[in-house]
Design an enzyme around this catalytic site. Sequence first.
Site, PDB file in Angstrom:
ATOM      1  N   HIS A 158     -48.596  -8.815  32.572  1.00 24.43           N
ATOM      2  CA  HIS A 158     -47.691  -8.092  31.651  1.00 24.43           C
ATOM      3  C   HIS A 158     -47.410  -9.016  30.462  1.00 24.43           C
ATOM      4  CE1 HIS A 158     -44.044  -5.301  31.026  1.00 24.43           C
ATOM      5  NE2 HIS A 158     -44.090  -6.099  29.971  1.00 24.43           N
ATOM      6  N   HIS A 166     -46.950  -9.282  26.003  1.00 23.87           N
ATOM      7  CA  HIS A 166     -46.846  -8.716  24.652  1.00 23.87           C
ATOM      8  C   HIS A 166     -47.470  -9.707  23.672  1.00 23.87           C
ATOM      9  CE1 HIS A 166     -43.972  -5.568  25.889  1.00 23.87           C
ATOM     10  NE2 HIS A 166     -43.603  -6.475  26.778  1.00 23.87           N
ATOM     11  N   LYS A 186     -49.045   2.653  30.407  1.00 16.98           N
ATOM     12  CA  LYS A 186     -47.667   2.182  30.496  1.00 16.98           C
ATOM     13  C   LYS A 186     -46.695   3.315  30.197  1.00 16.98           C
ATOM     14  CE  LYS A 186     -44.291  -0.845  30.733  1.00 16.98           C
ATOM     15  NZ  LYS A 186     -43.941  -1.933  29.827  1.00 16.98           N
ATOM     16  N   HIS A 194     -41.818  -5.910  35.630  1.00 16.84           N
ATOM     17  CA  HIS A 194     -40.669  -6.822  35.540  1.00 16.84           C
ATOM     18  C   HIS A 194     -39.490  -6.355  36.392  1.00 16.84           C
ATOM     19  CE1 HIS A 194     -39.917  -3.828  32.510  1.00 16.84           C
ATOM     20  NE2 HIS A 194     -40.562  -4.443  31.548  1.00 16.84           N
ATOM     21  N   HIS A 248     -41.907   0.938  32.999  1.00 20.94           N
ATOM     22  CA  HIS A 248     -40.680   0.242  32.599  1.00 20.94           C
ATOM     23  C   HIS A 248     -39.571   0.996  33.326  1.00 20.94           C
ATOM     24  CE1 HIS A 248     -38.071  -2.137  29.807  1.00 20.94           C
ATOM     25  NE2 HIS A 248     -37.224  -1.269  30.325  1.00 20.94           N
ATOM     26  N   ASP A 258     -44.102 -10.992  30.967  1.00 21.64           N
ATOM     27  CA  ASP A 258     -43.331 -10.234  29.975  1.00 21.64           C
ATOM     28  C   ASP A 258     -42.983 -11.123  28.781  1.00 21.64           C
ATOM     29  OD1 ASP A 258     -42.178  -8.037  28.798  1.00 21.64           O
ATOM     30  OD2 ASP A 258     -40.268  -8.237  29.847  1.00 21.64           O
TER      31      ASP A 258
END
Length: 355
Positions: free
Chosen positions: A19, A21, A105, A180, A142, A253
């Site tokens: 995970h 970004h 996602k 997460h 999420h 994350d």
Amino acid sequence: MSPAEKTTDFIVRRPDDWHLHLRDGEMLKAVLPHSSAHFGRAIIMPNLVPPVVTVANAKAYRARILAAMPAGHSFEPLMTLYLTESTDPADVKAGVKSGLIKALKLYPAGATTNSDSGVRNIEAIYPVLEKMAEVDVPLLVHGEVTDADIDIFDREAVFIERVLSPIRERFADLRIVMEHVTTEDGVDFVKGAGARTAATITTHHLIINRNAILVGGIKPHYYCLPVAKREKHRLALRAAATSGHARFFLGTDSAPHAKSAKECACGCAGVFNAANTVNCLAHVFEQEGALDKLEAFMSLNGPAFYGLPANEERIRLFKGDAPLVLDDKITAGGDDVVIFDPGFPLFWRYETANA
Ligand code: NCD
Ligand code: ZN
């Protein structure tokens, strides 16, 4: 002392990040080397502005990531799509069959950074979920509701009850990753939900609880979503991560934001931890007397759940006598991005190793 606690030097397979970004443009260029230096692969989050919603978007984004890769690094971006109520099941199927799309996602609309195009009515995406189960591509969630009347610290637990459990029951074959996870409720759900449900755990949620954000002044660099919870939840996450349980694995994350966008009246959610995650994790696993479980958490369980082989390369982890002196920030296109401060000195380091 158990043998695991005395270990100061050992070799594990190269880790992956399930995970991550990476953003785009200058930020991508600045942060990518901090992942590609350490990790073999990463699941790349699609919450760009505008989001990565079609296979064509994902293909173009992957090319931009590869173009930003430093020479000599070998790192495979595993691409995802951002689910919307107009995601086309046929596009999903084609993307998965081509090998490009590794997961989709689900962001509830408004749940976190750049999630405005997310899903409002979960039933609207049932046809896509059916197609995903058929082509066996994981759904990444999420896991927070966005209802104004639900306390932010309860949003994960309420999401499990209202959204995740019904999806789990309805689509029995769908692989689901609760991204997460931050609560004991989430850990218990995943443990009880069977072989096709897993969770990622971040580095920072193993280290901080909500006091880190709020005690002694507000600390925006510890603010992320889902927000860190009370201590009993951190301990549940630590127990899950260090147990060796096959359905918990690392998803950092790592979510960079310019320092100025975090240190302001309405600071962005996200912790940038790609640069020191492996050092932090070795520290955490040593504290728990579980260094022998670190490889499962960061290098084995993730690929097994995704149906991919583990990395062949190895890294050697070893503990130095003096604390590491690491930068506290990086620069991205003229802005600083603050690196996660675990709040303790780091003694573990690592290097590439031959097995
Ligand atoms: C992420 C981001 O900044 O993109 N922020 C965060 O706090 N984790 C979004 C997300 O994963 O929720
Ligand atoms: Zn994220």
